[in-house]
Design a protein around this motif. Structure first.
Motif, PDB file in Angstrom:
ATOM      1  N   TYR A 106      43.379  34.677  36.846  1.00 32.71           N
ATOM      2  CA  TYR A 106      43.845  33.417  37.416  1.00 32.71           C
ATOM      3  C   TYR A 106      45.257  33.101  36.925  1.00 32.71           C
ATOM      4  O   TYR A 106      45.713  33.589  35.897  1.00 32.71           O
ATOM      5  N   TYR A 107      45.951  32.302  37.654  1.00 33.36           N
ATOM      6  CA  TYR A 107      47.273  31.754  37.357  1.00 33.36           C
ATOM      7  C   TYR A 107      48.403  32.767  37.496  1.00 33.36           C
ATOM      8  O   TYR A 107      49.428  32.481  38.112  1.00 33.36           O
ATOM      9  N   ASN A 108      48.264  33.977  36.951  1.00 29.35           N
ATOM     10  CA  ASN A 108      49.394  34.911  37.005  1.00 29.35           C
ATOM     11  C   ASN A 108      49.477  35.694  38.313  1.00 29.35           C
ATOM     12  O   ASN A 108      50.388  36.497  38.492  1.00 29.35           O
ATOM     13  N   LYS A 109      48.518  35.501  39.248  1.00 30.96           N
ATOM     14  CA  LYS A 109      48.612  36.026  40.614  1.00 30.96           C
ATOM     15  C   LYS A 109      48.936  37.522  40.667  1.00 30.96           C
ATOM     16  O   LYS A 109      49.959  37.950  41.198  1.00 30.96           O
ATOM     17  N   PRO A 110      48.057  38.357  40.124  1.00 30.73           N
ATOM     18  CA  PRO A 110      48.341  39.808  40.115  1.00 30.73           C
ATOM     19  C   PRO A 110      48.341  40.399  41.518  1.00 30.73           C
ATOM     20  O   PRO A 110      47.662  39.913  42.421  1.00 30.73           O
ATOM     21  N   GLN A 111      49.118  41.478  41.681  1.00 26.16           N
ATOM     22  CA  GLN A 111      49.086  42.236  42.933  1.00 26.16           C
ATOM     23  C   GLN A 111      47.737  42.948  43.043  1.00 26.16           C
ATOM     24  O   GLN A 111      46.996  43.058  42.080  1.00 26.16           O
ATOM     25  N   GLN A 112      47.438  43.458  44.244  1.00 22.80           N
ATOM     26  CA  GLN A 112      46.172  44.174  44.436  1.00 22.80           C
ATOM     27  C   GLN A 112      46.086  45.381  43.497  1.00 22.80           C
ATOM     28  O   GLN A 112      45.044  45.639  42.898  1.00 22.80           O
ATOM     29  N   LYS A 113      47.176  46.115  43.346  1.00 24.11           N
ATOM     30  CA  LYS A 113      47.159  47.260  42.430  1.00 24.11           C
ATOM     31  C   LYS A 113      46.989  46.803  40.985  1.00 24.11           C
ATOM     32  O   LYS A 113      46.402  47.513  40.164  1.00 24.11           O
ATOM     33  N   GLY A 114      47.528  45.622  40.681  1.00 28.04           N
ATOM     34  CA  GLY A 114      47.332  45.066  39.343  1.00 28.04           C
ATOM     35  C   GLY A 114      45.862  44.734  39.091  1.00 28.04           C
ATOM     36  O   GLY A 114      45.348  44.939  37.988  1.00 28.04           O
ATOM     37  N   VAL A 130      29.551  46.303  35.407  1.00 29.20           N
ATOM     38  CA  VAL A 130      30.496  45.200  35.618  1.00 29.20           C
ATOM     39  C   VAL A 130      30.379  44.707  37.050  1.00 29.20           C
ATOM     40  O   VAL A 130      30.416  45.491  37.997  1.00 29.20           O
ATOM     41  N   LEU A 131      30.247  43.383  37.205  1.00 31.88           N
ATOM     42  CA  LEU A 131      30.320  42.730  38.500  1.00 31.88           C
ATOM     43  C   LEU A 131      31.692  42.084  38.637  1.00 31.88           C
ATOM     44  O   LEU A 131      32.126  41.336  37.752  1.00 31.88           O
ATOM     45  N   LEU A 132      32.379  42.370  39.723  1.00 35.87           N
ATOM     46  CA  LEU A 132      33.640  41.709  40.023  1.00 35.87           C
ATOM     47  C   LEU A 132      33.350  40.297  40.536  1.00 35.87           C
ATOM     48  O   LEU A 132      32.287  40.030  41.082  1.00 35.87           O
ATOM     49  N   TYR A 133      34.327  39.419  40.393  1.00 35.46           N
ATOM     50  CA  TYR A 133      34.152  38.031  40.846  1.00 35.46           C
ATOM     51  C   TYR A 133      35.428  37.590  41.541  1.00 35.46           C
ATOM     52  O   TYR A 133      36.477  37.446  40.911  1.00 35.46           O
ATOM     53  N   ASN A 134      35.316  37.360  42.846  1.00 38.57           N
ATOM     54  CA  ASN A 134      36.458  36.911  43.635  1.00 38.57           C
ATOM     55  C   ASN A 134      36.254  35.466  44.055  1.00 38.57           C
ATOM     56  O   ASN A 134      35.340  35.157  44.829  1.00 38.57           O
ATOM     57  N   ARG A 138      39.801  29.083  43.128  1.00 42.47           N
ATOM     58  CA  ARG A 138      40.119  28.722  41.737  1.00 42.47           C
ATOM     59  C   ARG A 138      41.234  29.577  41.157  1.00 42.47           C
ATOM     60  O   ARG A 138      42.044  29.106  40.367  1.00 42.47           O
ATOM     61  N   THR A 139      41.256  30.866  41.511  1.00 45.27           N
ATOM     62  CA  THR A 139      42.212  31.769  40.864  1.00 45.27           C
ATOM     63  C   THR A 139      43.537  31.876  41.618  1.00 45.27           C
ATOM     64  O   THR A 139      44.511  32.376  41.076  1.00 45.27           O
ATOM     65  N   VAL A 140      43.562  31.461  42.884  1.00 45.56           N
ATOM     66  CA  VAL A 140      44.687  31.599  43.811  1.00 45.56           C
ATOM     67  C   VAL A 140      44.788  33.041  44.327  1.00 45.56           C
ATOM     68  O   VAL A 140      44.875  33.278  45.522  1.00 45.56           O
ATOM     69  N   ALA A 141      44.747  34.005  43.440  1.00 44.34           N
ATOM     70  CA  ALA A 141      44.792  35.408  43.848  1.00 44.34           C
ATOM     71  C   ALA A 141      43.491  35.780  44.552  1.00 44.34           C
ATOM     72  O   ALA A 141      42.406  35.378  44.135  1.00 44.34           O
ATOM     73  N   ASP A 142      43.608  36.572  45.616  1.00 44.21           N
ATOM     74  CA  ASP A 142      42.464  36.940  46.445  1.00 44.21           C
ATOM     75  C   ASP A 142      42.309  38.459  46.455  1.00 44.21           C
ATOM     76  O   ASP A 142      43.228  39.179  46.872  1.00 44.21           O
ATOM     77  N   THR A 164      34.181  33.472  48.516  1.00 51.89           N
ATOM     78  CA  THR A 164      35.107  33.034  49.571  1.00 51.89           C
ATOM     79  C   THR A 164      34.413  32.183  50.616  1.00 51.89           C
ATOM     80  O   THR A 164      35.062  31.394  51.306  1.00 51.89           O
ATOM     81  N   GLY A 165      33.103  32.363  50.801  1.00 50.05           N
ATOM     82  CA  GLY A 165      32.400  31.662  51.869  1.00 50.05           C
ATOM     83  C   GLY A 165      32.727  32.198  53.247  1.00 50.05           C
ATOM     84  O   GLY A 165      32.404  31.574  54.258  1.00 50.05           O
ATOM     85  N   ASP A 166      33.343  33.355  53.311  1.00 52.03           N
ATOM     86  CA  ASP A 166      33.834  33.959  54.555  1.00 52.03           C
ATOM     87  C   ASP A 166      32.925  35.124  54.934  1.00 52.03           C
ATOM     88  O   ASP A 166      32.927  36.167  54.279  1.00 52.03           O
ATOM     89  N   MET A 167      32.163  34.939  56.008  1.00 48.58           N
ATOM     90  CA  MET A 167      31.213  35.985  56.396  1.00 48.58           C
ATOM     91  C   MET A 167      31.912  37.211  56.971  1.00 48.58           C
ATOM     92  O   MET A 167      31.398  38.329  56.855  1.00 48.58           O
ATOM     93  N   GLN A 168      33.085  37.026  57.576  1.00 48.49           N
ATOM     94  CA  GLN A 168      33.823  38.194  58.038  1.00 48.49           C
ATOM     95  C   GLN A 168      34.292  39.027  56.857  1.00 48.49           C
ATOM     96  O   GLN A 168      34.311  40.264  56.917  1.00 48.49           O
ATOM     97  N   ARG A 169      34.619  38.369  55.765  1.00 45.26           N
ATOM     98  CA  ARG A 169      35.007  39.082  54.542  1.00 45.26           C
ATOM     99  C   ARG A 169      33.838  39.937  54.049  1.00 45.26           C
ATOM    100  O   ARG A 169      34.025  41.080  53.626  1.00 45.26           O
TER     101      ARG A 169
END
Length: 292
Positions: A106-114, A130-134, A138-142, A164-169
């Motif tokens: 969060y906050y530092n907005k990493p790139q996708q490769k980051g 490990v479970l990822l959490y998107n 809250r984090t701004v970065a997606d 995200t609450g986005d079913m297409q995602r």
């Protein structure tokens, strides 16, 4: 392993701000009795952002101790510093947890490769899943589906909590990841839709208040009994939204306090107790649902 209803567990605190471990044990016992499938300790709802490392680690340890191997515990270990996330993971690795939940920095907005480099470094440092959490709200970065797919190739990265609450995602991600890659909803209002589209479960805030209903909804969905599952969701859906009328976990803590599950609804600053209107709103919803 990670299927069904996992509660995003609150961290009880006395009015003094100290952790209330007696109430924490009450909550763990409550979830075991009510059929919750797993606990997430010190995630966002557990106030991970304001617990220092020593308290964070101790709360996870106590949660595992109270669970007595009757229910799996996932530890929140995310940070916006990769080094801090690795440190937390190393400190928690031998506590008896079933795995980690690691949020997009969060906050530092990493790139996708980051993000790829961040999560691979964390996964390389542990033998646990490990479970990822998107949660871009809250984090701004997606974290995009293509990034999730790249990370899914790591043997320790086993799933995603998608808030995200986005079913297409969800559909886009499902096309790119293996069938055994765990997809968990992190958005209670859309969790039923998520399950019907093939999701494996939910990491739920609502489950703090109505754990039995959320567990049953997931169990029915995993058996493709969606009509019955939707009937249960209809009974509790007002909680899905009204528990978020103030920043999480303000309202779940207030609700649990009113249910007599905790001695106090206290939070760590900068969060404070809910406004009177919010208290009245959630208490009325709790009466409607039958928990107050």
């Amino acid at each position: 392993m990670f299927k069904g209803s996992f509660v995003a567990l609150v961290t009880p605190m006395f009015d003094s701000g100290e952790i209330d471990y007696v109430s924490l044990q009450n909550l763990v016992d409550f979830h075991i009795e009510q059929g919750t499938h797993g606990l997430v300790s010190v995630g966002t709802t557990g106030e991970s952002a304001t617990l220092p490392f020593d308290e964070h680690i101790e709360v996870v340890k106590k949660t595992v101790e109270f669970a007595q191997n009757k229910i799996p515990v996932i530890a929140g270990s995310g940070a916006n510093s990769t080094a801090e996330a690795i440190f937390l993971s190393e400190q928690l690795a031998d506590t008896g947890i079933a795995g980690f939940l690691s949020v997009v920095p969060y906050y530092n907005k990493p790139q996708q490769k980051g993000m790829v480099a961040h999560f691979k470094a964390i996964a390389d440092a542990t033998d646990l899943p490990v479970l990822l959490y998107n949660v871009p709200g809250r984090t701004v970065a997606d974290m995009l589906p293509e990034t999730v797919a790249e990370l899914a190739s790591h043997p320790k990265i086993v799933g995603l909590k998608d808030a995200t609450g986005d079913m297409q995602r969800l559909r886009d991600t499902q096309k790119l990841v293996p069938n055994d890659f765990v997809m968990l909803s992190g958005d209670d209002p859309s969790a039923m839709d998520f399950l019907e589209l093939g999701g494996h479960g939910v990491i739920s805030v609502t489950a703090n208040i109505v754990p039995k209903q959320m567990a049953q909804m997931c169990e029915l969905s995993l058996k493709s009994k969606f009509i019955e599952a939707r009937e249960i969701n209809e009974q509790v859906k007002q909680l899905h939204t009204d528990l978020f009328i103030e920043p999480n976990p303000v309202m779940p803590k207030w609700a649990l306090f009113k249910m007599g599950m905790m001695k106090s609804a206290n939070l760590r600053l900068p969060l404070i107790l809910p406004e009177l209107d919010s208290q009245n709103t959630i208490e009325q919803v709790m009466r409607n649902v039958g928990v107050l």
